[in-house]
Design a protein around this motif. Structure first.
Motif, PDB file in Angstrom:
ATOM      1  N   ASP A   1       0.828  -1.206   0.000  1.00  0.00           N
ATOM      2  CA  ASP A   1       0.000   0.000   0.000  1.00  0.00           C
ATOM      3  C   ASP A   1       0.864   1.258   0.000  1.00  0.00           C
ATOM      4  O   ASP A   1       0.538   2.238  -0.680  1.00  0.00           O
ATOM      5  N   TRP A   2       1.944   1.246   0.781  1.00  0.00           N
ATOM      6  CA  TRP A   2       2.819   2.418   0.834  1.00  0.00           C
ATOM      7  C   TRP A   2       3.386   2.712  -0.556  1.00  0.00           C
ATOM      8  O   TRP A   2       3.345   3.850  -1.029  1.00  0.00           O
ATOM      9  N   LEU A   3       3.885   1.681  -1.223  1.00  0.00           N
ATOM     10  CA  LEU A   3       4.504   1.891  -2.528  1.00  0.00           C
ATOM     11  C   LEU A   3       3.469   2.322  -3.559  1.00  0.00           C
ATOM     12  O   LEU A   3       3.703   3.265  -4.333  1.00  0.00           O
ATOM     13  N   ASN A   4       2.324   1.650  -3.585  1.00  0.00           N
ATOM     14  CA  ASN A   4       1.296   2.004  -4.567  1.00  0.00           C
ATOM     15  C   ASN A   4       0.796   3.428  -4.358  1.00  0.00           C
ATOM     16  O   ASN A   4       0.591   4.177  -5.320  1.00  0.00           O
ATOM     17  N   ASP A   5       0.601   3.814  -3.100  1.00  0.00           N
ATOM     18  CA  ASP A   5       0.135   5.169  -2.809  1.00  0.00           C
ATOM     19  C   ASP A   5       1.168   6.211  -3.216  1.00  0.00           C
ATOM     20  O   ASP A   5       0.824   7.250  -3.792  1.00  0.00           O
ATOM     21  N   HIS A   6       2.437   5.956  -2.908  1.00  0.00           N
ATOM     22  CA  HIS A   6       3.485   6.929  -3.237  1.00  0.00           C
ATOM     23  C   HIS A   6       3.673   7.060  -4.756  1.00  0.00           C
ATOM     24  O   HIS A   6       3.817   8.171  -5.271  1.00  0.00           O
TER      25      HIS A   6
END
Length: 481
Positions: free
Chosen positions: A242-247
């Protein structure tokens, strides 16, 4: 006749730059011209042996202080030397104190008020900002590198970027005492590196012109969503899907993405119009990557794969990821790159588009007739219509040295093809391909081998026996036939 002394001053200084520091200092007594050249020589390098001669040293602009345990004997001498450098309008200051020093050198406040410094590099120091309330004013500073520096003020870095309006590049490595990095509203900062700072718990960057971020932190909260112009992101951290996709959804200009040892990543989606380079290094739990990058076709992808046996899932993972023309695979040994024949006969090749396949092996090559055949078979099965196949052996992947020379190297430099008139019936080697494989259309092979000519016969026999249309085979050693 002394013709050397008649050379321009810049050339004489260039000559001095090749000499040990002691001999550079001794050149001042040769003649008046050399004394002048010495007095304006821009690079002064010191260790503890030259501190007693400080009064004899003329002013310079690039000063490198290096000493071991001298601090314990005479901190005041270091202070006097540093004061001399600052008064001399030093532009590049490098203070490197050996790790075995029992106490870090305390950088005086005067150094943080220098108008001339453009580069400040500190190794094993700490800051004294108490005397003037933490004032920092270095209007010319463009690059700062802090290694093993103690910082007990969480606002110090913010004060640093505010007090250094020209700052473009900042690197923090192995620093301690710093709980958080919160940088905001600095319009000049273009690159930042944050590596293995042991007390660091959070990083939050808001720099509109930041172009490059490199973070190596095993346990740390990271927020980069406000860095809208970021183009290069290198991460070795505990970030989630989620962190990577959001960023990535908030950072539309990313061109280079490198993820190393991100063990929490499992299924990620990368959608970018700008992506040109993708590296997934030792992200062992990653099982799926959805890649939507229309401009990725001319880019490079680098994969460090787990050294477990090849299976259908591993091949499918590779096929879903590959859309670029240049693929680099890093594995432990040649054996780990060999794909079993049963898989090659039942599964489609995963990388049709790749034109340059670069294999990096940690272990040295040890070829037998069977091994070279199986290895080349596997690599040409992965990418059936390669133009270039490179095999590097004896080292592991290093991001900064991607195309450097390794201990041994095979460069299959020219693999040219000619479409056959008809496909042979019952050709099991290419029955799953939309076109004939290399065995039926390979015309030219040129190999450049740094290991010498010992492998020439094995490789020659292999290609002439297996490539039915081969017309030309050339074997070079270091570019020479």
């Amino acid at each position: 006749m002394d013709r050397i002394s008649e050379l321009p001053e810049l050339i004489l200084q260039h000559i001095l730059s090749f000499l040990p520091f002691k001999q550079v200092f001794q050149c001042a007594i040769l003649a008046k011209i050399w004394k002048h050249v010495w007095s304006t020589f821009p690079i002064l390098r010191f260790d503890h042996t030259y501190f007693n001669s400080l009064s004899k040293i003329a002013k310079g602009r690039d000063v490198w202080l290096k000493r071991g345990d001298l601090y314990n004997k005479s901190a005041s001498r270091v202070d006097r030397w540093l004061s001399f450098a600052l008064v001399s309008n030093v532009e590049e200051l490098n203070l490197d104190f050996e790790r075995f020093a029992s106490i870090c050198y305390c950088l005086p406040q005067s150094a943080l008020l220098s108008k001339s410094l453009s580069l400040l590099s500190l190794h094993r120091c700490k800051f004294d900002t108490s005397s003037t309330g933490g004032l920092i004013n270095m209007s010319s500073l463009r690059k700062v590198c802090l290694v093993e520096v103690h910082m007990d003020d969480n606002q110090f870095l913010q004060k640093l970027v505010v007090g250094c309006p020209a700052l473009e590049d900042m690197n923090l490595k192995w620093c301690y005492g710093l709980k958080g990095i919160e940088l905001s509203c600095h319009h000049g900062l273009k690159a930042i590196g944050i590596e293995e700072n042991r007390d660091l718990e959070r990083v939050e960057l808001e720099a509109p012109n930041l172009r490059s971020v490199h973070i190596v932190q095993t346990s740390c909260e990271i927020n980069l969503v406000h860095c809208k112009n970021l183009k290069k992101l290198k991460l070795q951290a505990c970030v989630t899907d989620d962190w990577l996709n959001d960023h990535l959804s908030e950072l539309p200009l990313i061109e280079t993405l490198e993820l190393t040892c991100c063990s929490l990543l499992k299924r990620i989606e990368i959608s970018s119009d700008q992506l040109k380079s993708l590296a997934l290094l030792a992200c062992w739990n990653l099982v799926e990557v959805k890649l939507d990058a229309p401009n990725y076709v001319d880019s490079i992808i680098i994969l460090v794969l787990r050294d477990d046996p090849w299976n259908v899932k591993k091949i499918e993972f590779l096929s879903k990821l590959i859309s670029s023309k240049l693929l680099s695979l890093s594995l432990q040994s040649a054996e780990n790159a060999i794909i079993p024949k049963r898989l090659r006969k039942t599964v489609s090749s995963p990388a049709y588009n790749v034109k340059h396949l670069h294999l990096i092996l940690s272990s040295p090559l040890s070829f037998t007739r069977y091994a070279i055949g199986e290895l080349v078979d596997s690599l040409l099965w992965i990418s059936p219509l390669l133009d270039i196949l490179t095999i590097e052996a004896g080292s592991s992947y290093k991001p900064a040295d991607y195309m450097t020379k390794y201990l041994s190297r095979f460069l299959f430099n020219v693999l040219s093809y000619e479409k056959p008139v008809h496909k042979e019936e019952n050709s099991s080697c290419c029955k799953l391909l939309p076109f004939p494989c290399w065995r039926h259309c390979l015309k030219t092979v040129e190999i450049d081998n740094r290991r010498g000519s010992a492998d020439k016969e094995i490789l020659s026999n292999y290609f002439f026996e297996n490539a039915k249309t081969l017309e030309n085979f050339q074997f070079l050693v270091g570019g020479v036939s």
